[in-house]
Design a protein around this motif. Structure first.
Motif, PDB file in Angstrom:
ATOM      1  N   TYR A 226       0.830  -1.201   0.000  1.00  0.00           N
ATOM      2  CA  TYR A 226       0.000   0.000   0.000  1.00  0.00           C
ATOM      3  C   TYR A 226       0.871   1.260   0.000  1.00  0.00           C
ATOM      4  N   PHE A 227       1.869   1.312   0.876  1.00  0.00           N
ATOM      5  CA  PHE A 227       2.744   2.482   0.926  1.00  0.00           C
ATOM      6  C   PHE A 227       3.663   2.549  -0.290  1.00  0.00           C
ATOM      7  N   SER A 228       3.939   1.405  -0.900  1.00  0.00           N
ATOM      8  CA  SER A 228       4.764   1.385  -2.117  1.00  0.00           C
ATOM      9  C   SER A 228       4.098   2.147  -3.256  1.00  0.00           C
ATOM     10  N   ILE A 229       2.785   2.197  -3.223  1.00  0.00           N
ATOM     11  CA  ILE A 229       2.043   2.946  -4.234  1.00  0.00           C
ATOM     12  C   ILE A 229       2.498   4.400  -4.240  1.00  0.00           C
ATOM     13  N   PHE A 230       2.630   4.970  -3.054  1.00  0.00           N
ATOM     14  CA  PHE A 230       3.039   6.365  -2.940  1.00  0.00           C
ATOM     15  C   PHE A 230       4.545   6.523  -3.122  1.00  0.00           C
ATOM     16  N   ALA A 231       5.308   5.499  -2.695  1.00  0.00           N
ATOM     17  CA  ALA A 231       6.766   5.569  -2.816  1.00  0.00           C
ATOM     18  C   ALA A 231       7.198   5.564  -4.286  1.00  0.00           C
ATOM     19  N   SER A 232       6.680   4.625  -5.048  1.00  0.00           N
ATOM     20  CA  SER A 232       7.060   4.516  -6.460  1.00  0.00           C
ATOM     21  C   SER A 232       6.400   5.585  -7.317  1.00  0.00           C
ATOM     22  N   PHE A 233       5.264   6.102  -6.860  1.00  0.00           N
ATOM     23  CA  PHE A 233       4.570   7.226  -7.506  1.00  0.00           C
ATOM     24  C   PHE A 233       4.255   6.942  -8.981  1.00  0.00           C
ATOM     25  N   GLY A 234       3.883   5.678  -9.250  1.00  0.00           N
ATOM     26  CA  GLY A 234       3.486   5.319 -10.608  1.00  0.00           C
ATOM     27  C   GLY A 234       4.628   5.234 -11.590  1.00  0.00           C
TER      28      GLY A 234
ATOM     29  N   THR B  77      12.848   9.827  -5.932  1.00  0.00           N
ATOM     30  CA  THR B  77      13.697   9.824  -4.741  1.00  0.00           C
ATOM     31  C   THR B  77      12.987  10.532  -3.589  1.00  0.00           C
ATOM     32  N   ILE B  78      12.385  11.660  -3.900  1.00  0.00           N
ATOM     33  CA  ILE B  78      11.640  12.433  -2.904  1.00  0.00           C
ATOM     34  C   ILE B  78      10.448  11.638  -2.384  1.00  0.00           C
ATOM     35  N   THR B  79       9.671  11.035  -3.302  1.00  0.00           N
ATOM     36  CA  THR B  79       8.473  10.296  -2.887  1.00  0.00           C
ATOM     37  C   THR B  79       8.835   9.045  -2.083  1.00  0.00           C
ATOM     38  N   ASN B  80       9.939   8.396  -2.429  1.00  0.00           N
ATOM     39  CA  ASN B  80      10.370   7.209  -1.683  1.00  0.00           C
ATOM     40  C   ASN B  80      10.764   7.555  -0.253  1.00  0.00           C
ATOM     41  N   ILE B  81      11.487   8.637  -0.072  1.00  0.00           N
ATOM     42  CA  ILE B  81      11.902   9.058   1.272  1.00  0.00           C
ATOM     43  C   ILE B  81      10.682   9.422   2.114  1.00  0.00           C
ATOM     44  N   LEU B  82       9.767  10.202   1.549  1.00  0.00           N
ATOM     45  CA  LEU B  82       8.571  10.615   2.287  1.00  0.00           C
ATOM     46  C   LEU B  82       7.695   9.412   2.648  1.00  0.00           C
ATOM     47  N   ALA B  83       7.519   8.473   1.699  1.00  0.00           N
ATOM     48  CA  ALA B  83       6.676   7.294   1.947  1.00  0.00           C
ATOM     49  C   ALA B  83       7.287   6.388   3.014  1.00  0.00           C
ATOM     50  N   THR B  84       8.608   6.243   3.009  1.00  0.00           N
ATOM     51  CA  THR B  84       9.279   5.408   4.005  1.00  0.00           C
ATOM     52  C   THR B  84       9.101   5.986   5.405  1.00  0.00           C
ATOM     53  N   LEU B  85       9.283   7.293   5.539  1.00  0.00           N
ATOM     54  CA  LEU B  85       9.099   7.949   6.831  1.00  0.00           C
ATOM     55  C   LEU B  85       7.651   7.817   7.315  1.00  0.00           C
ATOM     56  N   ALA B  86       6.697   7.990   6.396  1.00  0.00           N
ATOM     57  CA  ALA B  86       5.284   7.881   6.757  1.00  0.00           C
ATOM     58  C   ALA B  86       4.939   6.453   7.178  1.00  0.00           C
ATOM     59  N   TYR B  87       5.477   5.469   6.470  1.00  0.00           N
ATOM     60  CA  TYR B  87       5.228   4.060   6.786  1.00  0.00           C
ATOM     61  C   TYR B  87       5.734   3.710   8.180  1.00  0.00           C
TER      62      TYR B  87
ATOM     63  N   ALA C  43      12.551   1.776   1.588  1.00  0.00           N
ATOM     64  CA  ALA C  43      13.776   2.571   1.523  1.00  0.00           C
ATOM     65  C   ALA C  43      14.646   2.127   0.345  1.00  0.00           C
ATOM     66  N   PHE C  44      14.762   0.811   0.156  1.00  0.00           N
ATOM     67  CA  PHE C  44      15.600   0.285  -0.919  1.00  0.00           C
ATOM     68  C   PHE C  44      14.960   0.483  -2.297  1.00  0.00           C
ATOM     69  N   ASN C  45      13.664   0.786  -2.298  1.00  0.00           N
ATOM     70  CA  ASN C  45      12.971   1.048  -3.549  1.00  0.00           C
ATOM     71  C   ASN C  45      13.502   2.305  -4.230  1.00  0.00           C
ATOM     72  N   LEU C  46      14.278   3.082  -3.488  1.00  0.00           N
ATOM     73  CA  LEU C  46      14.914   4.287  -4.020  1.00  0.00           C
ATOM     74  C   LEU C  46      15.763   3.964  -5.243  1.00  0.00           C
TER      75      LEU C  46
ATOM     76  N   LEU D  33      -4.549   5.423  -9.878  1.00  0.00           N
ATOM     77  CA  LEU D  33      -4.843   4.082 -10.393  1.00  0.00           C
ATOM     78  C   LEU D  33      -4.373   3.021  -9.416  1.00  0.00           C
ATOM     79  N   SER D  34      -3.170   3.226  -8.869  1.00  0.00           N
ATOM     80  CA  SER D  34      -2.639   2.267  -7.908  1.00  0.00           C
ATOM     81  C   SER D  34      -3.440   2.275  -6.618  1.00  0.00           C
ATOM     82  N   ASN D  35      -3.851   3.459  -6.180  1.00  0.00           N
ATOM     83  CA  ASN D  35      -4.657   3.573  -4.971  1.00  0.00           C
ATOM     84  C   ASN D  35      -6.011   2.915  -5.138  1.00  0.00           C
ATOM     85  N   VAL D  36      -6.599   3.126  -6.313  1.00  0.00           N
ATOM     86  CA  VAL D  36      -7.889   2.513  -6.585  1.00  0.00           C
ATOM     87  C   VAL D  36      -7.753   1.000  -6.580  1.00  0.00           C
ATOM     88  N   GLY D  37      -6.564   0.513  -7.000  1.00  0.00           N
ATOM     89  CA  GLY D  37      -6.314  -0.920  -6.949  1.00  0.00           C
ATOM     90  C   GLY D  37      -6.403  -1.489  -5.547  1.00  0.00           C
TER      91      GLY D  37
END
Length: 484
Positions: free
Chosen positions: A51-59, A90-100, A125-128, A217-221
């Motif tokens: 779920y958080f990967s959706i925001f980290a990868s940002f599509g 890079t920005i979205t991955n850092i923010l999503a990791t902290l939020a998770y 984090a490694f998804n960066l 789209l990912s969120n709707v998934g």
């Protein structure tokens, strides 16, 4: 720089087949060693991580693949596009990791699965360093295959020999996370040697809006199978999540293999549209769809027929409750295959992701309503959960196909008899399987005999009807054998 589609498909098929065979060796060993309760913890932690990967990868996977494919012939645009997208994610991955991490520590404090969620959160984090979307856009399927196989074989050997009991559960999680890191970092180093960063023309605004739609789209998934796992946990507990998770993993492995041709042709299709070669795009799309259906339908129906045996091989007697869910999941896999053609190879490549988001959201809401009705009447189980998801997905397919025909106005008929006849042939597998199961109860014998007879029947039907796609595929195989 276009490479042979058949060569790409062969490498991708090898990788996907490898990704199926490896879990066959690992999953039974791990599931029996750690037990269904810990397996349920991992299933829940994995779903939360996704779920958080959706925001980290940002599509980035679908959008990055599409955009890099369009500009890959222009070295300057290629470097600039890659740099802009990498900085943005890079920005979205850092923010999503902290939020998770904040969410897990606050919400699951004192829960037995807290540490599981924390460890799996390292994947965010490694998804960066995840740049496989660039490799696929450049059609580097040979590198992806060789690299991934080497890393995962080593991982598999470690797991099989060292994960022997519940005491090894955390070690197993560490191996999974480290494997993911190595897979990402090696690809990142490989790409950086070929595409240098170019910060001279950073552009975020251009990419932001379509990537937001990709996130939507990912969120709707999440309103589909991810929603199933959350609601199953709330209603039935983590053990049932583990049952659902096992069936889903098996389906995802097989579905990935089936999607080989669809995956490797997306960069080429995107490149055709980016260079205004719509005629080439349509010819390739129709060919890919028909080849895909000739494999998809027998695989889905065959898996449904052998659900009992497949679960017996993967999980043993401890996971018998998974069998009914597996049967429904097999049909769901069929619907996913059709939707993939319509959504990813047509709607998304025509840059109509906004419309697609709305349609999938409608289906997700329908799915959510159906699930609440089942809970209210007391009939919400892992089987009915995936059943409502299947119904919602069929509705979405209908809406998406209407969009293709009436808005995009693409001259393609996916549901003509030439495509659907493969489903008709495959339905004969059902009486064949029933007959075989009445003669023996040995799981291995059933699988071997059933696959053999169903395959012979299916190939015989294709030969008798003189199927053009089948003979084309046989001809290419013969030609390659002669050249070799």
């Amino acid at each position: 720089m276009s490479k042979s589609i058949s060569r790409n498909a062969i490498f991708n098929s090898i990788l996907n087949l490898f990704n199926i065979l490896l879990p066959i060796l690992v999953i039974p060993s791990v599931s029996r060693a750690i037990g269904n309760e810990l397996y349920g913890y991992m299933g829940y932690g994995d779903s939360l991580n996704n779920y958080f990967s959706i925001f980290a990868s940002f599509g980035i996977y679908t959008y990055g693949l599409r955009e890099i494919s369009r500009v890959r012939d222009d070295k300057i645009k290629l470097r600039q596009t890659f740099t802009s997208l990498f900085v943005l994610t890079t920005i979205t991955n850092i923010l999503a990791t902290l939020a998770y991490m904040a969410f897990v520590l606050f919400s699951y404090k004192g829960q037995p699965y807290l540490y599981t969620c924390i460890i799996l959160g390292l994947n965010l984090a490694f998804n960066l360093f995840y740049v496989e979307w660039v490799n696929q856009a450049l059609e580097n399927y040979d590198f992806i295959t060789i690299k991934t196989m080497i890393i995962r074989i080593v991982s598999c050997i470690i797991i099989i020999f060292l994960v022997r009991s519940k005491e090894n559960y955390l070690f197993y999680l560490y191996v999974i996370v480290i494997t993911n890191f190595l897979n990402n970092i090696v690809s990142f180093i490989y790409i950086k040697k070929r595409i240098k960063f170019d910060f001279s023309n950073l552009c975020f605004k251009k990419h932001l809006k379509p990537m937001i739609y990709a996130v939507i789209l990912s969120n709707v998934g999440v309103l589909y199978t991810q929603l199933d796992k959350f609601m199953i946990k709330a209603s039935n507990g983590t053990t049932d999540v583990g049952y659902y998770y096992m069936a889903q993993r098996i389906i995802n492995m097989i579905n990935t293999l089936l999607l080989t041709l669809v995956t490797v042709t997306m960069p080429r299709l995107s490149n055709y549209l980016g260079n205004d070669s719509q005629d080439k795009y349509l010819v390739l799309l129709k060919r890919v769809a028909k080849i895909y259906f000739i494999i998809l339908f027998p695989a889905s129906i065959g898996l449904m027929c052998l659900s009992n045996e497949v679960i017996g091989i993967f999980g043993g007697g401890e996971y018998l409750s998974v069998i009914p869910a597996m049967e429904v999941f097999s049909i769901y896999m069929l619907s996913l295959g059709i939707q993939n053609i319509i959504s990813n190879q047509i709607i998304y490549l025509y840059q109509r992701e906004k419309d697609d988001s709305i349609l999938i959201f409608i289906g997700g809401i329908i799915n959510l309503i159906l699930k609440f009705i089942l809970i209210f009447i007391g009939h919400f189980t892992i089987v009915t959960a995936i059943g409502t998801t299947l119904i919602a997905n069929i509705i979405v397919i209908g809406l998406q196909y209407r969009l293709v025909k009436r808005v995009i106005k693409l001259n393609i008929n996916l549901f003509n008899f030439n495509n659907m006849k493969y489903l008709v042939y495959s339905l004969i597998f059902i009486p064949i399987t029933i007959l075989i199961k009445s003669l023996t109860h040995n799981i291995i014998y059933i699988c071997i005999i059933d696959v053999t007879f169903c395959s012979l029947f299916y190939i015989g039907a294709l030969i008798i009807t003189k199927d053009d796609v089948f003979f084309e595929m046989i001809g290419k195989v013969k030609a390659k054998l002669i050249r070799s």
